[in-house]
Motif scaffolding. Structure first.
Motif, PDB file in Angstrom:
ATOM      1  N   UNK A  50       0.764  -1.241   0.000  1.00 31.54           N
ATOM      2  CA  UNK A  50       0.000   0.000   0.000  1.00 31.54           C
ATOM      3  C   UNK A  50       0.792   1.286   0.000  1.00 31.54           C
ATOM      4  N   UNK A  51       2.104   1.205   0.047  1.00 32.06           N
ATOM      5  CA  UNK A  51       2.906   2.426   0.064  1.00 32.06           C
ATOM      6  C   UNK A  51       3.326   2.874  -1.329  1.00 32.06           C
ATOM      7  N   UNK A  52       4.065   3.962  -1.366  1.00 31.08           N
ATOM      8  CA  UNK A  52       4.716   4.396  -2.602  1.00 31.08           C
ATOM      9  C   UNK A  52       6.065   3.704  -2.639  1.00 31.08           C
ATOM     10  N   UNK A  60      14.120   3.306 -12.804  1.00 36.90           N
ATOM     11  CA  UNK A  60      13.492   4.190 -11.830  1.00 36.90           C
ATOM     12  C   UNK A  60      12.025   3.918 -11.587  1.00 36.90           C
ATOM     13  N   UNK A  61      11.635   2.650 -11.563  1.00 38.31           N
ATOM     14  CA  UNK A  61      10.233   2.293 -11.360  1.00 38.31           C
ATOM     15  C   UNK A  61       9.742   2.734  -9.978  1.00 38.31           C
ATOM     16  N   UNK A  62       8.567   3.370  -9.985  1.00 38.77           N
ATOM     17  CA  UNK A  62       7.888   3.739  -8.737  1.00 38.77           C
ATOM     18  C   UNK A  62       6.482   3.154  -8.788  1.00 38.77           C
ATOM     19  N   UNK A  63       6.075   2.452  -7.744  1.00 39.81           N
ATOM     20  CA  UNK A  63       4.762   1.821  -7.685  1.00 39.81           C
ATOM     21  C   UNK A  63       3.921   2.509  -6.622  1.00 39.81           C
ATOM     22  N   UNK A  64       2.975   3.344  -7.048  1.00 39.36           N
ATOM     23  CA  UNK A  64       2.100   4.032  -6.110  1.00 39.36           C
ATOM     24  C   UNK A  64       1.006   3.064  -5.678  1.00 39.36           C
ATOM     25  N   UNK A  65       0.974   2.766  -4.376  1.00 36.56           N
ATOM     26  CA  UNK A  65       0.048   1.739  -3.894  1.00 36.56           C
ATOM     27  C   UNK A  65       0.549   0.345  -4.180  1.00 36.56           C
TER      28      UNK A  65
END
Length: 487
Positions: A50-52, A60-65
């Motif tokens: 559930x985090x960022x 540079x992958x970012x997974x929001x949620x």
């Protein structure tokens, strides 16, 4: 929010990622230190959900949620917000948190936390020769090193550092402290050209090094390392002997390099060569060699280092604190392809071990030096504190990012704070707004070592009390050092 990419999986990674890691490490021809999981069907699984999730992978992958799935001590899968969640033995709700790889401190002397603040506002050589070296000779013991290192380990873990390099005496007591705290450390024998608290000669220290190196070769939290203090304190033949020990055991090699503007002059007088040329003459530059500080590098030095794979440990706050009259050429080093990580140096020369502060200073110092606010971006700076540090240690396949197969060294940052809202750019916040005190939970090798800002491995109050018990001895010694000039 900047680019947020979906992590689509073509194959189930519970088993495939571990197979891939095994193949990768078996084919790796470098001097990298690898630790292998004993994963089985009985492994404990954990889902951080559930985090960022800031992965620091190559794109540079970012997974929001997003979510991170862990089995035993390794990451086995990453999931974006839309993917179904697998069952896990433990589920941690990371809503309202940024989830990052554990930070990597590439240079320090942890036990010197017991010297914090005792001799500030002095030039480097005065600080070393008139205070630190004499104080160490009088006070440093196995007990001193154990409690000082344990105190620093707590400080680092609670501010998000999960791996650090150490260059200090009584290596067995360094490791005793770090394994008690649950932090990953690169540590081992130290060579210096005068008697130390643990050995009368550098040759004696190195002669007994092999047993230590072999003992910790496959330890889950100890990265074998050999250090030579610096060319201005240690003859080149001893530095070469120290490096050969590191080379034999496929270990990290650490040395202070060009922290002071006089080092090239000293090296020319002793060796007929500048510092980097002298190290190249003994083939001491290679992947896993850490050049601490590297403030006064020339363009030729940068070009030569770039050809070897050696890395730089950049310590901006320590250099500023000691009034070093120069700024390390970090943008040029990065452009040349040199691995660069961040270090705090010892807590007697900084005087804290918060890598978030170090990131903030590193980025702003280069902007000031170059008159260019874009010279070192927040994302580049954060990468230095994570994957950059892993590359400096030659462990980029094991730590430094959140990717399947890597050790589960993970930090949760509580974003529900006035100073961290609203959030537009996560890298900007991580470098310019977040502080170590915003860290809430920390995992090292899949084990929770900090839970809601409290240590789970040691009694912090006891460590602080024991550490304070050394203060009277330290003050007496320093008072004696100050008496000759009446200050």
């Amino acid at each position: 929010m900047q680019h947020i990419l979906n992590f689509h999986r073509l194959f189930p990674l519970h088993w495939l990622s571990l197979l891939v890691v095994s193949l990768m490490t078996s084919l790796n021809p470098t001097l990298e230190i690898n630790y292998h999981s004993n994963t089985s069907q009985d492994d404990i699984s954990m889902l951080i959900d559930g985090g960022i999730v800031v992965t620091m992978d190559s794109v540079g992958t970012i997974l929001d949620g997003g979510a991170v799935l862990i089995e035993d001590e390794r990451i086995v899968d990453l999931l974006d917000a839309e993917m179904p969640r697998p069952e896990a033995d433990t589920v941690i709700d990371a809503t309202g948190h940024v989830v990052i790889p554990g930070l990597i401190n590439t240079h320090g002397h942890a036990a010197m936390s017991l010297f914090r603040g005792l001799a500030d506002d002095l030039p480097l050589q005065t600080w070393l020769n008139e205070y630190i070296f004499p104080a160490e000779a009088a006070l440093v013991s196995p007990d001193f090193v154990y409690w000082g290192t344990l105190l620093s380990s707590i400080e680092m873990l609670k501010s998000g550092t999960t791996t650090f390099t150490d260059m200090y005496f009584f290596r067995d007591d360094v490791v005793r402290a770090t394994t008690t705290a649950g932090i990953r450390v690169a540590a081992g024998p130290v060579a210096i050209g005068f008697p130390t608290p643990d050995f009368s000669t550098a040759e004696e220290s190195l002669a007994s090094a092999h047993e230590f190196m072999e003992q910790y070769q496959n330890h889950p939290l100890v990265i074998p390392s050999v250090s030579a203090h610096a060319i201005y304190t240690t003859p080149l033949d001893i530095i070469e002997t120290a490096f050969r020990v590191a080379e034999k055991h496929r270990a990290v090699f650490q040395i202070h390099v060009l922290e002071d503007s006089t080092e090239n002059t000293i090296s020319r007088g002793a060796n007929g060569m500048d510092v980097i040329d002298a190290l190249m003459s003994i083939d001491a530059l290679r992947p896993g060699t850490i050049l601490a500080h590297s403030v006064f590098l020339s363009d030729d030095d940068i070009r030569h280092i770039a050809m070897t794979g050696a890395g730089i440990a950049h310590n901006p706050q320590s250099n500023l604190h000691l009034g070093v009259p120069g700024v390390a050429p970090i943008p040029a080093a990065l452009k040349a392809g040199i691995p660069v990580g961040l270090g705090t140096d010892g807590p007697a020369a900084n005087n804290n071990l918060d890598l978030f502060e170090e990131m903030n200073t590193a980025a702003k110092l280069q902007k000031l030096q170059h008159g260019d606010p874009s010279i070192l971006s927040a994302e580049t700076t954060f990468r230095m504190a994570t994957m950059g540090g892993a590359q400096v240690l030659n462990m980029e396949k094991e730590i430094g990012s959140l990717e399947p197969g890597k050790h589960a060294d993970i930090v949760l940052i509580d974003m529900q704070r006035a100073g961290l809202n609203p959030l537009y750019n996560v890298y900007s916040h991580l470098v310019y707004a977040v502080r170590g005190s915003d860290v809430s939970t920390v995992f090292v090798n899949g084990k929770k070592v900090v839970d809601q800002r409290k240590m789970t491995t040691v009694n912090e109050d006891e460590v602080i009390s024991k550490s304070n018990s050394f203060s009277d001895q330290v003050q007496q010694v320093i008072a004696g050092l100050r008496e000759p000039d009446g200050s």
